[in-house]
Write a protein that holds these residues in place. Structure first.
Motif, PDB file in Angstrom:
ATOM      1  N   PHE B 164       0.804  -1.219   0.000  1.00 62.88           N
ATOM      2  CA  PHE B 164       0.000   0.000   0.000  1.00 62.88           C
ATOM      3  C   PHE B 164       0.839   1.272   0.000  1.00 62.88           C
ATOM      4  O   PHE B 164       0.308   2.370  -0.049  1.00 62.88           O
ATOM      5  CB  PHE B 164      -0.918   0.030   1.219  1.00 62.88           C
ATOM      6  CG  PHE B 164      -1.741  -1.211   1.368  1.00 62.88           C
ATOM      7  CD1 PHE B 164      -2.838  -1.429   0.541  1.00 62.88           C
ATOM      8  CD2 PHE B 164      -1.426  -2.164   2.320  1.00 62.88           C
ATOM      9  CE1 PHE B 164      -3.597  -2.576   0.671  1.00 62.88           C
ATOM     10  CE2 PHE B 164      -2.182  -3.306   2.456  1.00 62.88           C
ATOM     11  CZ  PHE B 164      -3.278  -3.522   1.625  1.00 62.88           C
ATOM     12  N   GLY B 165       2.149   1.122   0.098  1.00 63.59           N
ATOM     13  CA  GLY B 165       2.995   2.294   0.146  1.00 63.59           C
ATOM     14  C   GLY B 165       2.820   3.102   1.416  1.00 63.59           C
ATOM     15  O   GLY B 165       3.111   4.296   1.457  1.00 63.59           O
ATOM     16  N   VAL B 166       2.298   2.451   2.474  1.00 61.13           N
ATOM     17  CA  VAL B 166       2.129   3.145   3.747  1.00 61.13           C
ATOM     18  C   VAL B 166       3.463   3.129   4.483  1.00 61.13           C
ATOM     19  O   VAL B 166       4.115   2.087   4.567  1.00 61.13           O
ATOM     20  CB  VAL B 166       1.050   2.450   4.605  1.00 61.13           C
ATOM     21  CG1 VAL B 166       0.805   3.246   5.883  1.00 61.13           C
ATOM     22  CG2 VAL B 166      -0.234   2.313   3.806  1.00 61.13           C
ATOM     23  N   GLY B 167       3.853   4.283   4.991  1.00 63.52           N
ATOM     24  CA  GLY B 167       5.133   4.402   5.686  1.00 63.52           C
ATOM     25  C   GLY B 167       5.171   3.539   6.929  1.00 63.52           C
ATOM     26  O   GLY B 167       4.137   3.048   7.375  1.00 63.52           O
ATOM     27  N   PRO B 168       6.363   3.322   7.472  1.00 67.12           N
ATOM     28  CA  PRO B 168       6.446   2.449   8.646  1.00 67.12           C
ATOM     29  C   PRO B 168       5.609   2.982   9.809  1.00 67.12           C
ATOM     30  O   PRO B 168       5.699   4.157  10.159  1.00 67.12           O
ATOM     31  CB  PRO B 168       7.941   2.441   8.986  1.00 67.12           C
ATOM     32  CG  PRO B 168       8.534   3.587   8.253  1.00 67.12           C
ATOM     33  CD  PRO B 168       7.662   3.862   7.073  1.00 67.12           C
ATOM     34  N   LEU B 169       4.773   2.111  10.369  1.00 63.07           N
ATOM     35  CA  LEU B 169       3.950   2.490  11.509  1.00 63.07           C
ATOM     36  C   LEU B 169       4.677   2.109  12.793  1.00 63.07           C
ATOM     37  O   LEU B 169       5.290   1.046  12.867  1.00 63.07           O
ATOM     38  CB  LEU B 169       2.598   1.782  11.443  1.00 63.07           C
ATOM     39  CG  LEU B 169       1.618   2.315  10.400  1.00 63.07           C
ATOM     40  CD1 LEU B 169       0.419   1.414  10.281  1.00 63.07           C
ATOM     41  CD2 LEU B 169       1.179   3.733  10.749  1.00 63.07           C
ATOM     42  N   ALA B 170       4.548   2.985  13.789  1.00 64.99           N
ATOM     43  CA  ALA B 170       5.237   2.743  15.062  1.00 64.99           C
ATOM     44  C   ALA B 170       4.376   1.844  15.943  1.00 64.99           C
ATOM     45  O   ALA B 170       3.812   2.282  16.932  1.00 64.99           O
ATOM     46  CB  ALA B 170       5.521   4.067  15.749  1.00 64.99           C
ATOM     47  N   TRP B 171       4.284   0.566  15.548  1.00 63.21           N
ATOM     48  CA  TRP B 171       3.392  -0.362  16.246  1.00 63.21           C
ATOM     49  C   TRP B 171       3.647  -0.428  17.732  1.00 63.21           C
ATOM     50  O   TRP B 171       2.726  -0.570  18.519  1.00 63.21           O
ATOM     51  CB  TRP B 171       3.536  -1.775  15.661  1.00 63.21           C
ATOM     52  CG  TRP B 171       3.045  -1.871  14.265  1.00 63.21           C
ATOM     53  CD1 TRP B 171       3.792  -1.979  13.135  1.00 63.21           C
ATOM     54  CD2 TRP B 171       1.683  -1.826  13.840  1.00 63.21           C
ATOM     55  NE1 TRP B 171       2.994  -2.011  12.030  1.00 63.21           N
ATOM     56  CE2 TRP B 171       1.693  -1.924  12.422  1.00 63.21           C
ATOM     57  CE3 TRP B 171       0.457  -1.710  14.494  1.00 63.21           C
ATOM     58  CZ2 TRP B 171       0.517  -1.908  11.663  1.00 63.21           C
ATOM     59  CZ3 TRP B 171      -0.705  -1.701  13.741  1.00 63.21           C
ATOM     60  CH2 TRP B 171      -0.667  -1.799  12.349  1.00 63.21           C
ATOM     61  N   LEU B 172       4.911  -0.377  18.112  1.00 56.02           N
ATOM     62  CA  LEU B 172       5.221  -0.601  19.524  1.00 56.02           C
ATOM     63  C   LEU B 172       5.660   0.664  20.251  1.00 56.02           C
ATOM     64  O   LEU B 172       5.871   0.642  21.452  1.00 56.02           O
ATOM     65  CB  LEU B 172       6.308  -1.678  19.648  1.00 56.02           C
ATOM     66  CG  LEU B 172       5.938  -3.016  19.003  1.00 56.02           C
ATOM     67  CD1 LEU B 172       7.077  -3.996  19.110  1.00 56.02           C
ATOM     68  CD2 LEU B 172       4.683  -3.589  19.662  1.00 56.02           C
ATOM     69  N   SER B 173       5.814   1.772  19.531  1.00 55.22           N
ATOM     70  CA  SER B 173       6.270   2.972  20.237  1.00 55.22           C
ATOM     71  C   SER B 173       5.202   4.060  20.296  1.00 55.22           C
ATOM     72  O   SER B 173       5.436   5.118  20.876  1.00 55.22           O
ATOM     73  CB  SER B 173       7.562   3.505  19.623  1.00 55.22           C
ATOM     74  OG  SER B 173       7.502   3.458  18.226  1.00 55.22           O
ATOM     75  N   ASP B 174       4.041   3.814  19.701  1.00 55.46           N
ATOM     76  CA  ASP B 174       2.925   4.735  19.875  1.00 55.46           C
ATOM     77  C   ASP B 174       1.993   4.111  20.915  1.00 55.46           C
ATOM     78  O   ASP B 174       1.674   2.927  20.829  1.00 55.46           O
ATOM     79  CB  ASP B 174       2.195   4.921  18.538  1.00 55.46           C
ATOM     80  CG  ASP B 174       0.910   5.710  18.705  1.00 55.46           C
ATOM     81  OD1 ASP B 174       0.996   6.943  18.737  1.00 55.46           O
ATOM     82  OD2 ASP B 174      -0.157   5.086  18.830  1.00 55.46           O
ATOM     83  N   GLY B 175       1.569   4.904  21.893  1.00 52.92           N
ATOM     84  CA  GLY B 175       0.787   4.361  23.005  1.00 52.92           C
ATOM     85  C   GLY B 175      -0.407   3.524  22.577  1.00 52.92           C
ATOM     86  O   GLY B 175      -0.537   2.360  22.956  1.00 52.92           O
ATOM     87  N   THR B 176      -1.269   4.095  21.750  1.00 53.77           N
ATOM     88  CA  THR B 176      -2.485   3.395  21.360  1.00 53.77           C
ATOM     89  C   THR B 176      -2.171   2.169  20.513  1.00 53.77           C
ATOM     90  O   THR B 176      -2.706   1.085  20.734  1.00 53.77           O
ATOM     91  CB  THR B 176      -3.409   4.347  20.564  1.00 53.77           C
ATOM     92  OG1 THR B 176      -3.498   5.565  21.290  1.00 53.77           O
ATOM     93  CG2 THR B 176      -4.782   3.747  20.374  1.00 53.77           C
ATOM     94  N   LEU B 177      -1.272   2.364  19.526  1.00 51.91           N
ATOM     95  CA  LEU B 177      -0.911   1.237  18.665  1.00 51.91           C
ATOM     96  C   LEU B 177      -0.278   0.113  19.478  1.00 51.91           C
ATOM     97  O   LEU B 177      -0.504  -1.070  19.218  1.00 51.91           O
ATOM     98  CB  LEU B 177       0.058   1.691  17.574  1.00 51.91           C
ATOM     99  CG  LEU B 177      -0.561   2.336  16.339  1.00 51.91           C
ATOM    100  CD1 LEU B 177       0.531   2.704  15.341  1.00 51.91           C
ATOM    101  CD2 LEU B 177      -1.571   1.397  15.700  1.00 51.91           C
ATOM    102  N   ALA B 178       0.531   0.476  20.475  1.00 51.06           N
ATOM    103  CA  ALA B 178       1.180  -0.548  21.296  1.00 51.06           C
ATOM    104  C   ALA B 178       0.131  -1.358  22.052  1.00 51.06           C
ATOM    105  O   ALA B 178       0.217  -2.587  22.120  1.00 51.06           O
ATOM    106  CB  ALA B 178       2.167   0.096  22.266  1.00 51.06           C
ATOM    107  N   ARG B 179      -0.864  -0.664  22.617  1.00 47.08           N
ATOM    108  CA  ARG B 179      -1.928  -1.381  23.325  1.00 47.08           C
ATOM    109  C   ARG B 179      -2.645  -2.339  22.379  1.00 47.08           C
ATOM    110  O   ARG B 179      -2.869  -3.499  22.693  1.00 47.08           O
ATOM    111  CB  ARG B 179      -2.952  -0.381  23.897  1.00 47.08           C
ATOM    112  CG  ARG B 179      -2.455   0.300  25.137  1.00 47.08           C
ATOM    113  CD  ARG B 179      -3.613   0.962  25.879  1.00 47.08           C
ATOM    114  NE  ARG B 179      -3.070   2.003  26.743  1.00 47.08           N
ATOM    115  CZ  ARG B 179      -3.067   3.295  26.448  1.00 47.08           C
ATOM    116  NH1 ARG B 179      -3.628   3.723  25.330  1.00 47.08           N
ATOM    117  NH2 ARG B 179      -2.535   4.162  27.258  1.00 47.08           N
TER     118      ARG B 179
END
Lengths: 273, 316
Positions: B164-179
């Motif tokens: 999708f050409g989506v840039g790297p998501l901060a799965w583990l370093s963004d509070g909500t995404l980490a949860r």
């Protein structure tokens, strides 16, 4: 739709979904056969050539064997003792149903509800006092709390045995311990196996108690060894994956050998390891 | 330890029924009670004494070093309710428990129904779903840390980038995404196990029920809601109870995947107890948290017992 077409559609859909679920497993497995450069270039593709260097390096490190031995010793001692304590108590309870025993039984049940986390800190301090922290026997003692659970499942099974067995033993002049050891234990083997499988999975896989109790590298359990491998191989991902895969092998083999008992356990007791 | 008791039809014939009529002598009694001794020792030293210590310490400012322990009343409990890390731990632990319980149940029941049908490759599919239940959650957490890594070789981000050409998501370093990440991995790890649990109960439903329903013209939907779901109630009670208690006790997964971070976003009660009690030596505080935790888990266990009894009375 005819039945066979419907079955085919279900088949394709279910296999596709299961493969999606299994991607993480494929990912770690496939990357153990790659060099670091290969992995960065294409993390999900199959290895271009079968690279066994990671395995050679992991398997030539004595620490992994040491950690396997530690985990094996702790698991074997803890599970055997848990089963023994549980079975002894169940025997006493089932053979003699006095009011006192019924009260003891009810009180023991409370040990079931108390989560390990709640007793962790005081136990840790007590074991510090006895110089048992950072020792494998100390770890085994912590796991003995699981005997209460064993007691509960074993006594349920023992109640279904016919009383004539004990009677016959008594008539033959056997003492209580002989009756327990020679007659009762062999008869309750199915439940011992089922409970043993669940307790083995718990102790072998546990991370909380080893991480709290063990600090000396030589005394690490497998899970702790893998946990520490992360900081060691920060940049070398294939190496970390390989350590993980090697660590998983015994549990997978154990599972393949015992899966029948796991399903039995789910039906009989609703247990989760 | 994640274990539970189950309501099971107790067999009244057998060892118990007759034993009372055959009392031995006093010696026999003593020998017999000696069999109980190891269990009582375990119970006293691994449960009663530490729980009492926890309760006592929770009312003091004990640090493990000072010899003068001062009684501080409920101040530790008050601290818990104002300490940001402990509040975060309570919040996330509850979110994890409820989140995994609800979603795993919603996945596991339909999955079990499908896995119970006959199709090509069924055993393979079952094994793949069940597999995450076998290894240690700590190891799986570490592996997922790599999978969700923001680097190129983190497979989730590189795939998103390629497709999708989506840039790297901060799965583990963004509070909500980490949860979300921790909860999703928790669901991934538990869904197959619970599907197998439901399957075990599904197989005990007599086929005749469905045959009769089909003759009466019931649709697949009606069969599911009219037969399958009501008869799965015992399994539902057990499964949700196991999920909820395991959820409240969760430690391995968030600790290895995110180490409670970023900040305290994925901090858990257990991690809080370990950090306060073992690393910081704040025994009073850790003990107060342990006491609250015990009460919560006990309330859940008794609630489940009550629910099971109620259901049994109604359906059996």
């Amino acid at each position: 739709m005819t039945t066979s077409v419907r079955r085919l559609v279900l088949s394709v859909a279910m296999i596709a979904l299961a493969c999606f679920i299994a991607i993480p497993l494929y990912y770690i497995l496939v990357n153990t056969f790659k060099t670091q450069g290969d992995m960065v270039a294409a993390p999900l593709s199959p290895p271009t050539q079968l690279f066994l260097g990671n395995y050679q390096e992991v398997l030539s490190d004595p620490r992994i064997y040491r950690s396997f031995l530690n985990t094996f010793l702790v698991t074997a001692a803890a599970v055997v003792l848990q089963l023994l304590v549980g079975a002894l108590a169940a025997f006493a309870m089932v053979v003699r149903t006095t009011t006192l025993n019924r009260v003891i039984g009810a009180v023991l049940l409370l040990g079931f509800i108390v989560p390990g986390q709640s007793t962790l800190i005081p136990l840790y301090r007590t074991l510090v006092g006895f110089q048992l922290v950072d020792t494998l026997p100390g770890l085994v003692i912590m796991y003995l709390g699981g005997s209460i659970f064993c007691y509960f499942l074993i006594q349920g099974y023992m109640r279904t045995l016919p009383y004539e067995i004990i009677e016959a033993g008594r008539l033959d002049g056997a003492g209580s311990f002989q009756i327990f050891w020679r007659l009762v234990l062999p008869l309750i083997k199915p439940i011992l196996v089922t409970v043993g499988v669940f307790q083995t999975m718990w102790v072998w896989n546990d991370f909380l108690l080893p991480t709290v109790m063990i600090s000396t590298p030589e005394k690490r359990t497998v899970v702790l060894q893998v946990y520490n491998a992360v900081s060691e191989f920060t940049t070398d991902w294939p190496m970390f994956m390989t350590v993980s895969v090697v660590a998983l092998v015994p549990m997978v083999v154990f599972f393949v050998l015992t899966q029948r008992h796991i399903v039995n356990g789910l039906l009989a007791g609703g247990v989760k390891g | 330890m994640t274990t539970t008791m189950l309501p099971r039809a107790t067999v009244r014939e057998g060892l118990v029924a007759r034993s009372r009529r055959r009392p031995g002598g006093w010696k026999q009694l003593a020998v017999n009670q000696a069999f109980l001794l190891p269990a009582i020792v375990v119970f006293v030293f691994l449960f009663v004494v530490p729980l009492a210590q926890s309760f006592y310490w929770s009312l003091t400012d004990f640090t493990g070093y000072s010899s003068d322990v001062t009684f501080v009343g409920l101040s530790n409990y008050r601290t818990i309710l104002t300490d940001p890390s402990m509040l975060a731990a309570l919040g996330f632990t509850l979110l994890f428990g409820v989140g995994t319980t609800v979603v795993v149940t919603l996945i596991a029941i339909p999955l079990a129904v499908q896995l119970n049908k006959r199709f090509f490759g069924r055993n393979l599919v079952r094994s793949l779903w069940f597999f995450p239940a076998i290894p240690s959650m700590a190891i799986l957490g570490l592996v997922w840390r790599y999978i969700l890594s923001p680097l190129e070789s983190g497979v989730v981000n590189s795939t998103l980038q390629d497709l999708f050409g989506v840039g790297p998501l901060a799965w583990l370093s963004d509070g909500t995404l980490a949860r979300v990440s921790v909860i999703v991995v928790g669901i991934w790890a538990a869904a197959g196990w619970h599907a197998v649990l439901y399957m075990a109960y599904l197989q005990s439903i007599p086929n005749e029920y469905y045959e009769v329903a089909r003759i009466d013209g019931a649709s697949a939907r009606q069969q599911f809601f009219g037969i399958t779901l009501p008869l799965l109630t015992p399994a539902l009670v057990i499964s949700t109870f196991l999920l909820m208690t395991a959820g409240l006790k969760v430690f391995d997964l968030p600790y290895t995947l995110t180490n409670g971070g970023p900040g305290f976003s994925t901090y858990t009660i257990t991690q809080s107890i370990v950090v306060a009690g073992v690393s910081q030596g704040r025994y009073g505080l850790a003990s107060a948290l342990a006491v609250l935790f015990t009460i919560a888990v006990a309330a859940l266990a008794f609630g489940q017992l009550w629910l099971t009894k109620t259901i049994e009375r109604r359906f059996v």
